[in-house]
Scaffold this active site. Structure first.
Site, short mmCIF file in Angstrom:
data_model
loop_
_atom_site.label_atom_id
_atom_site.label_comp_id
_atom_site.label_asym_id
_atom_site.label_seq_id
_atom_site.Cartn_x
_atom_site.Cartn_y
_atom_site.Cartn_z
N ARG A 166 0.86 -1.18 0.00
CA ARG A 166 0.00 0.00 0.00
C ARG A 166 0.89 1.23 0.00
NH1 ARG A 166 -2.03 2.19 4.68
NH2 ARG A 166 -0.42 2.15 6.24
N ARG A 207 18.84 10.28 -1.03
CA ARG A 207 18.42 11.42 -0.20
C ARG A 207 19.63 12.12 0.40
NH1 ARG A 207 15.74 9.17 5.39
NH2 ARG A 207 17.49 7.85 6.00
N ARG A 247 -2.82 10.47 2.59
CA ARG A 247 -3.51 11.17 3.67
C ARG A 247 -4.30 12.33 3.11
NH1 ARG A 247 1.24 11.81 8.06
NH2 ARG A 247 1.47 9.58 8.48
N ASP A 260 13.36 -1.87 14.40
CA ASP A 260 13.45 -0.46 14.75
C ASP A 260 13.99 -0.37 16.17
OD1 ASP A 260 12.80 1.17 12.60
OD2 ASP A 260 10.64 0.85 12.84
N GLU A 319 23.07 9.88 0.60
CA GLU A 319 22.91 8.42 0.74
C GLU A 319 22.74 7.78 -0.62
OE1 GLU A 319 20.49 8.41 4.96
OE2 GLU A 319 19.84 7.07 3.36
N ARG A 336 21.33 -5.80 2.51
CA ARG A 336 21.37 -4.68 1.58
C ARG A 336 22.15 -3.58 2.26
NH1 ARG A 336 17.00 -1.85 0.02
NH2 ARG A 336 15.62 -2.70 1.59
N TYR A 354 15.30 -7.10 10.79
CA TYR A 354 15.24 -5.65 10.86
C TYR A 354 14.42 -5.25 12.07
CZ TYR A 354 14.72 -0.76 10.37
OH TYR A 354 14.77 0.59 10.66
C1 LIG Z 1 20.34 2.78 7.78
C2 LIG Z 1 19.50 2.49 8.98
C3 LIG Z 1 18.63 3.46 9.49
C4 LIG Z 1 17.84 3.19 10.61
N1 LIG Z 1 16.99 4.17 11.06
C5 LIG Z 1 16.18 3.91 12.10
C6 LIG Z 1 15.23 4.88 12.55
O1 LIG Z 1 15.10 5.99 11.99
N2 LIG Z 1 14.43 4.56 13.61
C7 LIG Z 1 14.52 3.35 14.26
O2 LIG Z 1 13.79 3.13 15.23
N3 LIG Z 1 15.44 2.43 13.88
C8 LIG Z 1 16.26 2.66 12.83
N4 LIG Z 1 17.18 1.71 12.41
C9 LIG Z 1 17.33 0.47 13.21
C10 LIG Z 1 18.40 0.57 14.35
O3 LIG Z 1 19.65 0.88 13.76
C11 LIG Z 1 18.49 -0.76 15.11
O4 LIG Z 1 17.25 -1.03 15.74
C12 LIG Z 1 19.56 -0.84 16.23
O5 LIG Z 1 20.75 -0.25 15.84
C13 LIG Z 1 19.82 -2.27 16.59
O6 LIG Z 1 20.68 -2.38 17.71
P1 LIG Z 1 21.53 -3.71 17.99
O7 LIG Z 1 22.11 -3.57 19.34
O8 LIG Z 1 20.69 -4.90 17.71
O9 LIG Z 1 22.65 -3.74 16.84
P2 LIG Z 1 23.94 -2.85 16.58
O10 LIG Z 1 23.64 -1.43 16.87
O11 LIG Z 1 24.44 -3.22 15.25
O12 LIG Z 1 24.97 -3.36 17.69
C14 LIG Z 1 25.74 -4.54 17.56
C15 LIG Z 1 27.14 -4.25 18.06
O13 LIG Z 1 27.87 -5.47 18.14
C16 LIG Z 1 29.20 -5.21 17.80
N5 LIG Z 1 29.83 -6.48 17.38
C17 LIG Z 1 29.48 -7.25 16.33
N6 LIG Z 1 30.29 -8.33 16.26
C18 LIG Z 1 31.17 -8.23 17.29
C19 LIG Z 1 32.26 -9.02 17.72
N7 LIG Z 1 32.61 -10.16 17.09
N8 LIG Z 1 32.98 -8.60 18.79
C20 LIG Z 1 32.66 -7.45 19.45
N9 LIG Z 1 31.63 -6.67 19.06
C21 LIG Z 1 30.89 -7.05 18.01
C22 LIG Z 1 29.10 -4.21 16.66
O14 LIG Z 1 30.31 -3.51 16.50
C23 LIG Z 1 27.94 -3.33 17.13
O15 LIG Z 1 28.40 -2.20 17.85
C24 LIG Z 1 17.93 1.94 11.26
C25 LIG Z 1 18.79 0.96 10.74
C26 LIG Z 1 19.53 1.22 9.61
C27 LIG Z 1 20.38 0.11 9.05
#
Ligand SMILES: Cc1cc2nc3c(=O)[nH]c(=O)nc-3n(C[C@H](O)[C@H](O)[C@H](O)COP(=O)(O)OP(=O)(O)OC[C@H]3O[C@@H](n4cnc5c(N)ncnc54)[C@H](O)[C@@H]3O)c2cc1C
Length: 373
Positions: A172, A280, A176, A356, A306, A249, A354
């Protein structure tokens, strides 16, 4: 007795929330990260007083009251509202599609006129069973919006013509019939004042953190230190990619510091034509300062262009590809993970999902409640 109750691999949101909860329950925790900084992908870097979203623009938004009440203990949020602007060959349109967009596109003034115009274009296209993304989009919003605001942007994002993309990608396209530019339908929205890094530092307050250290390169040493491991790195990397690599991706950012106070007057401007190579431009200061004189007082600004890009092993993993092939491969890794009884796999890389920010916090809180009961 080992030195720590928990080793948390990854100082991103998932790891930081778990570590905070475990510390609160009196557990001894060590957090490590292979990057030289905390905060994972929500890391904001201070450039000339501007908090630059290093791994992509992050806007916090949620309908989950429990998550909002939890996270606001660690940061005060500003009243940022995501209202992106579309730039189509110099014509500016309001997003998401709303009465401002329709007025600019067709000069219509009332919701009835806008609805009639969309209907007229849908009818004229005469598509009953859309065969591809182009036909699907036209059948939902008509030709003008598709041509100017959907086509070029989508083709850049996917690297393929809309006629070669499957219809199901667009289920969809929200329309709005109100004057509402707020992108997110969320009860709570904002950006932590002082940046996300400060928010994560507050979560990790009083917790031992070791940066610049790769768990997988020193696994036996670290495993010997803690009773249990919370692993938020990539699940396929944990198993040394023995079943193959999961695909992502990617996005490429080109960031510039400019000697001017205001580049585009908005945090996000989407370029919806096919010729502009970037999808963007983000102007980071507008996330934080608000659209007022305070932002203009600073004579510098930081922008990031980007570009959508194909991912290959070694690139920064951004968006998991949840197609059949990758989902099946993840399931196999998940089964292997379940046999590692001392390890909890969590977060966007650990669960190949994925998430948020609000969802990753909710997931870490739910896991903590179960684990620390
Ligand atoms: C481009 C983009 C835009 C986004 N925008 C939004 C938004 O506008 N709003 C929203 O709500 N969410 C957004 N998100 C989602 C958000 O980024 C995630 O929800 C969040 O970062 C996930 O946190 P995490 O702790 O799971 O992962 P991460 O933040 O990736 O943390 C994992 C950590 O583990 C570490 N690590 C990995 N392997 C190892 C290892 N072997 N040894 C030691 N350390 C390690 C990494 O270095 C990293 O620091 C976006 C995501 C992307 C990709």
């Amino acid at each position: 007795m080992k030195q720590y109750d928990y080793l948390v691999v990854g100082a991103g949101l998932y790891g930081a929330v778990f570590a905070q909860q475990a510390k609160e329950k009196g557990k001894k925790v060590l957090v490590i990260d292979k990057r030289p900084q905390i905060a994972g992908n929500v890391y904001t870097e201070d450039v000339e007083g501007i908090h630059v979203h290093k791994y992509g623009a992050h806007i916090f938004h949620t309908n989950n009251k429990q998550v909002w009440e939890y996270i606001t203990k660690f940061a005060e949020f500003n009243r940022f509202t995501n209202s992106p602007v579309a730039n189509y060959k110099g014509e500016l349109y309001s997003l998401p599609f709303n009465m401002y967009t329709f007025n600019k596109m067709w000069g219509v003034v009332t919701p009835d006129e806008a609805a009639a115009k969309i209907e007229e274009q849908k009818q004229a296209a005469g598509i009953t069973e859309p065969k591809n993304l182009e036909e699907q989009a036209i059948s939902l919003v008509g030709t003008d919006i598709y041509e100017k605001l959907v086509k070029g942007y989508t083709e850049k994002q996917w690297g393929r013509p809309c006629t070669e993309l499957p219809a199901f990608i667009i289920k969809r396209l929200p329309v709005r019939l109100t004057f509402d530019n707020n992108y997110f339908n969320a009860l709570y929205q904002g950006i932590p004042m002082g940046g996300y890094t400060k928010m994560v530092a507050n979560l990790l307050d009083g917790i031992e953190v070791k940066l610049g250290t790769d768990y997988l390169a020193h696994k036996p040493e670290y495993d010997a230190m803690a009773e249990k491991v919370v692993y938020t790195g990539a699940i396929d990397a944990y198993f040394d990619y023995k079943l193959g690599a999961l695909e992502y991706r990617s996005v490429r950012f080109e960031t510039e510091l400019l000697d001017k106070s205001n580049f585009q007057g908005n945090a996000a401007v989407n370029y919806t034509d096919a010729d502009t190579p970037w999808t963007r431009i983000i102007e980071h200061k507008w996330f934080e300062f608000g659209k007022d004189d305070a932002g203009n007082d600073l004579p510098k600004t930081v922008i990031s262009r980007e570009y959508s890009s194909e991912w290959k092993v070694g690139d920064e993993p951004y968006y998991p590809v949840n197609d059949e092939k990758n989902s099946a491969l993840y399931q196999q890794y998940k089964n292997l993970g379940e046999k590692e009884s001392h390890v909890i796999f969590g977060g966007r890389l650990g669960e190949y999902k994925y998430y948020d920010m609000d969802a990753v916090i909710a997931s870490a809180l739910a896991m903590s409640e179960k684990e620390l009961a």
